[in-house]
Write a protein that holds these residues in place. Sequence first.
Motif, PDB file in Angstrom:
ATOM      1  N   ARG A 105      78.423  53.190 -21.098  1.00 40.17           N
ATOM      2  CA  ARG A 105      77.301  53.881 -20.737  1.00 40.17           C
ATOM      3  C   ARG A 105      77.645  55.582 -20.415  1.00 40.17           C
ATOM      4  N   ASN A 106      78.973  55.876 -20.003  1.00 36.70           N
ATOM      5  CA  ASN A 106      79.224  57.083 -19.728  1.00 36.70           C
ATOM      6  C   ASN A 106      79.426  57.944 -21.100  1.00 36.70           C
ATOM      7  N   LEU A 107      79.527  57.196 -22.074  1.00 40.79           N
ATOM      8  CA  LEU A 107      79.743  58.026 -23.419  1.00 40.79           C
ATOM      9  C   LEU A 107      78.550  58.467 -23.922  1.00 40.79           C
ATOM     10  N   ARG A 108      77.203  57.973 -23.091  1.00 39.40           N
ATOM     11  CA  ARG A 108      75.952  58.079 -23.892  1.00 39.40           C
ATOM     12  C   ARG A 108      75.491  59.814 -23.411  1.00 39.40           C
ATOM     13  N   SER A 109      74.786  60.563 -24.293  1.00 38.88           N
ATOM     14  CA  SER A 109      74.556  61.689 -24.062  1.00 38.88           C
ATOM     15  C   SER A 109      72.944  61.742 -23.984  1.00 38.88           C
ATOM     16  N   ARG A 110      72.335  60.798 -24.338  1.00 39.88           N
ATOM     17  CA  ARG A 110      70.827  60.569 -24.238  1.00 39.88           C
ATOM     18  C   ARG A 110      70.655  59.268 -23.730  1.00 39.88           C
ATOM     19  N   LYS A 111      69.100  59.060 -23.772  1.00 41.89           N
ATOM     20  CA  LYS A 111      68.590  57.878 -22.990  1.00 41.89           C
ATOM     21  C   LYS A 111      69.183  56.507 -23.545  1.00 41.89           C
ATOM     22  N   PRO A 112      69.170  55.650 -22.934  1.00 31.65           N
ATOM     23  CA  PRO A 112      69.535  54.329 -23.466  1.00 31.65           C
ATOM     24  C   PRO A 112      68.637  53.880 -24.804  1.00 31.65           C
ATOM     25  N   PRO A 113      69.346  52.985 -25.607  1.00 29.82           N
ATOM     26  CA  PRO A 113      68.381  52.562 -26.718  1.00 29.82           C
ATOM     27  C   PRO A 113      67.913  51.112 -26.159  1.00 29.82           C
ATOM     28  N   LEU A 114      66.839  50.648 -26.731  1.00 29.72           N
ATOM     29  CA  LEU A 114      66.112  49.555 -26.459  1.00 29.72           C
ATOM     30  C   LEU A 114      66.203  48.559 -27.491  1.00 29.72           C
ATOM     31  N   VAL A 115      66.689  47.244 -27.386  1.00 29.62           N
ATOM     32  CA  VAL A 115      67.036  46.224 -28.370  1.00 29.62           C
ATOM     33  C   VAL A 115      65.886  45.296 -28.009  1.00 29.62           C
ATOM     34  N   ILE A 116      64.931  45.072 -28.878  1.00 26.47           N
ATOM     35  CA  ILE A 116      64.046  43.784 -28.785  1.00 26.47           C
ATOM     36  C   ILE A 116      64.693  42.576 -29.725  1.00 26.47           C
ATOM     37  N   GLY A 117      65.136  41.884 -28.801  1.00 27.65           N
ATOM     38  CA  GLY A 117      65.701  40.479 -29.214  1.00 27.65           C
ATOM     39  C   GLY A 117      64.829  39.418 -29.783  1.00 27.65           C
ATOM     40  N   THR A 118      64.765  38.761 -31.061  1.00 32.78           N
ATOM     41  CA  THR A 118      63.878  37.823 -31.327  1.00 32.78           C
ATOM     42  C   THR A 118      64.218  36.739 -32.123  1.00 32.78           C
ATOM     43  N   ILE A 119      63.716  35.997 -32.611  1.00 32.48           N
ATOM     44  CA  ILE A 119      64.049  34.986 -33.517  1.00 32.48           C
ATOM     45  C   ILE A 119      62.556  34.415 -34.294  1.00 32.48           C
ATOM     46  N   ARG A 120      62.821  34.734 -35.603  1.00 36.11           N
ATOM     47  CA  ARG A 120      61.436  34.386 -36.560  1.00 36.11           C
ATOM     48  C   ARG A 120      60.997  32.991 -36.521  1.00 36.11           C
ATOM     49  N   MET A 121      60.765  32.380 -35.511  1.00 41.91           N
ATOM     50  CA  MET A 121      60.280  31.062 -35.666  1.00 41.91           C
ATOM     51  C   MET A 121      58.881  30.797 -35.425  1.00 41.91           C
ATOM     52  N   GLY A 122      58.120  30.492 -36.381  1.00 41.72           N
ATOM     53  CA  GLY A 122      56.675  30.742 -36.502  1.00 41.72           C
ATOM     54  C   GLY A 122      56.375  32.378 -36.473  1.00 41.72           C
ATOM     55  N   ASP A 141      66.794  55.032 -29.166  1.00 39.87           N
ATOM     56  CA  ASP A 141      66.113  54.173 -30.434  1.00 39.87           C
ATOM     57  C   ASP A 141      65.808  53.035 -30.079  1.00 39.87           C
ATOM     58  N   THR A 142      64.891  52.377 -30.942  1.00 37.98           N
ATOM     59  CA  THR A 142      64.461  51.134 -30.501  1.00 37.98           C
ATOM     60  C   THR A 142      65.117  50.221 -31.868  1.00 37.98           C
ATOM     61  N   TYR A 143      65.752  49.045 -31.556  1.00 36.25           N
ATOM     62  CA  TYR A 143      66.056  48.064 -32.605  1.00 36.25           C
ATOM     63  C   TYR A 143      65.517  46.863 -32.468  1.00 36.25           C
ATOM     64  N   PHE A 144      65.089  46.526 -33.778  1.00 37.06           N
ATOM     65  CA  PHE A 144      64.508  45.071 -33.898  1.00 37.06           C
ATOM     66  C   PHE A 144      65.535  44.372 -34.189  1.00 37.06           C
ATOM     67  N   HIS A 145      66.080  43.526 -33.354  1.00 38.55           N
ATOM     68  CA  HIS A 145      67.199  42.407 -33.426  1.00 38.55           C
ATOM     69  C   HIS A 145      66.846  40.967 -33.621  1.00 38.55           C
ATOM     70  N   ASP A 146      66.391  40.411 -34.785  1.00 34.28           N
ATOM     71  CA  ASP A 146      66.237  39.167 -35.188  1.00 34.28           C
ATOM     72  C   ASP A 146      67.423  38.352 -35.518  1.00 34.28           C
TER      73      ASP A 146
END
Length: 575
Positions: A149-166, A191-196
């Motif tokens: 966290r101390n290395l970041r110079s910008r706002k934190p990323p957001l990870v949207i974690g999901t599973i493609r089940m249906g 950035d926003t990351y879509f983590h399926d």
Amino acid sequence: LHLSTMMLDERWKNALAITAIVLAGLFVVAQAIKLWAKSIYNSWLADPATPLDVDAFVDTETNPPNYAKVVFMHSSATGGRQPVEGLIDLSSFESPHVEGLRVTQRLDARDGSKKPHISVDDGAVPLDLTGDVSSRGAASSRSTPRTRRNLRSRKPPLVIGTIRMGFGHHRIAYAAASWARAATEDKEAGDTYFHDLLNIDSEEADLIKSADAFYSKMSRITSNFGGPIEKLWGTMMLQGDGDALRITGLMAVQLRPLLKGMPTDTPIIATHSLVALAAVACGFTNVINLVIDNHAQFFVVVPQCLNLVQGPVNYQAFLRMGVEPENLELAGHWIPRDLVENIPDDCERRVDRALSGFDGQGGERKPRRILIPVGGAGAQRAFIVKLVKALVPLVEQGDLQLFLNAGDHKHMEKAFVKVLKETGLTDYDVVTTTEGVREFRDNLLDPNAEPAKAVTLFTFDDYFPAVATTDILSRVSDVLACKPSELAFYPVPKLMIRRVGDHEQFSALRAAELGDGTLEARTIEIAMNNIKLFVERPELLVQMNESIVTNNEAGIYDGCKTAVQIALDRAAEDA
């Protein structure tokens, strides 16, 4: 006679003795199995040891472990596979479907795999959530997690974690991503990351695919058979007890390599409990689990994270089950940003259409637009085909327009084409691309516009448009006719049709009580009675749209917006 009586008594004594020995033997065997299963279960918890502690979360007095069941189910699901301690290096690339969204994948293509993969040479970037999020790859992905966290110079990323089940979990994930991207645009987040997890081509993803294939197949079979078979499957869907959470927790330990490449203080918004469980097992400290449905089961909540629920009934039920208040919060419904922000205009347009031509309102009566989507498991074919056949006379009279979303299910495309041909509705339009869907919607946003044909069939080869089409078309539909799944919470008037799994019935109740949907229509007759109410008079549609506006003013549809804000607030506190 006396001798015969003595012989009979002797036989009875022998029979009773044998029965007692057999029962005693069975008891000993059962106890031995229980002790063996308990030792196996404890060995799994100890090796590998993880921060995830299901047994401390579940009240073991009211939900005592059935060790034999847990061991059997987990062994069946994994084939005895031992969890891997390593990590899978990840990369990300710009989503071809959603502007500003990055999609994760494994860094290097899996040996021997035929799954499409984008290489670094073709635009993928090694995943780095440690330094300046705009200079991806600048910091080592193996640096100490708690110091990143101390290395970041910008706002934190957001990870949207999901599973493609249906479709449901993915639909909710895209809804959350829409609000996360808004936070990025407002400079509140990186950035926003879509983590399926299924998109990370691996043995771990293969485990999930096997479970999903079984669920989808059973949903289709039982829904189409109906009767006792459907009832048995529905009852099973209500059995998400403590053991179900234990089994899922053990599976989550297997999936840790899919998340280990990220810093453990990265905000994770999970739209599938398995993702949240895996994140907790990895030691992530800012995990938010978006709880599905409106039926409280241990299976859908996660220890050691914040579980957000959509309605007060679920909130109260989880508290009664023993979930601690610090692990639970009422947030609102999981709805895409575009739908929420356009509620006032969309509802006004629907009300105008509903009233047109009635009671001196002026204008001509407008045909009701009914959107009928098919779920991701592809179930309900028999019921939906019967419903479309019943709606045909109203279409021919000019009272209805049908938007049929077959998704990427070729069997449903064929079923729709067949029923339309059998009923003589052969003059219909077909849309096969996301761009075509958006053009269709944009045209109908004009209050004076109507579709070129009374029936439009939407069918796709790819997964994304199959999911996105219902969201896109909801804005220009008068009624969404769907099973009471995640769509039961959407801000559009809804005809709730026959469920797939008894857990869904409670979502229909939520819609009916909020006034934005009907009770579940289990039969075609009941469904048609509701359709007639929509067609023959304006009052029900007007009431539902007015309720949606009122609900929106109360923040009921702000669940994903709330989840993103909580994730960012928690990240700021930990910075």
